[in-house]
Write a protein that holds these residues in place. Sequence first.
Motif: not given
Length: 300
Positions: A135, A150, A152, A268-269
């Motif tokens: 992240s 945890s 995404r 994910e992105d």
Amino acid sequence: MFDWNDVRFFLELSRKGRLTEVAKALKVDHTTVSRRVLALEKQLDAKLFESTTRGYVLTQAGERLLPHAEAMESQSAIIQDHVGGENRNLTGVVRLGVPEGFGSQFLSREVKHFQKIHPEIELEFVANDRFVSLSKREADLSITLERPKSGRLISRKLTDYTLRLYASRDYLDNHPPIQSKEDLKDHTFISYIDELVPDPQMLYLSEFVSNPNVTLKSSSIVFQFQAALAGAGLSIMHCFVADEYPSLVCLLPDEIEVRRTFWLNTPEDIRDLARIKAVTQFLTTLVEKKQRKLLGLIPC
């Protein structure tokens, strides 16, 4: 409307915490970084950072802005990747966080094949057995010893692998024979420094040997391997490395065997970016091709 370019400076400062480090990363003067962040705060009418002795830390407003800024960064990369044309899709930098042993003693020997297929993609490997923060963009992909709980992320099982107990022929020639686990009490071991082990899964020696006589410890699996190769003691090592060295002997393979799993994690992105998909496909194909080696099924 605020200046979107100022968001870049906000993101870098949130990750690095110091103006000088951001300036170095973005190749600007540190006063420019300060000016751009102050401009963003003025445009948003919100204080985004507090200056502390530890560097710049996010305020509550900064914390609220962070996920939106990261989304903007990801969308920018996707736009460039998808709209830039087919010839530009497979270009750019991909940073991969990997466990030290897997990266330095396995992937380093195979990466040349990826370079032949995708010469325009620049690979960066961060050898680290601890979690790298995807992240915070410390890496684009990560390979970990356990599945993240945890974030995404898209996490998938990459491969299982096997570790066994090894010693050099030189060591064995100068020490009592080993025919059973009971004989191990007469031998010295090489292992991790307990309090510096990033993952309890790596404390596998105690699973098989009660109160082992560990006379040499290191936080580095590469150091442990080289020490065992030089005859400094017995060590539990990755089969995909040790089995390639005729001077190493696998000991009690039917009694001492560790099976672990590597997980491949992708934010994910960015999972649909062409360069990310190319690296993911390469890693998946590679471990399928080298499955017997990773599992220690090649006779030792």
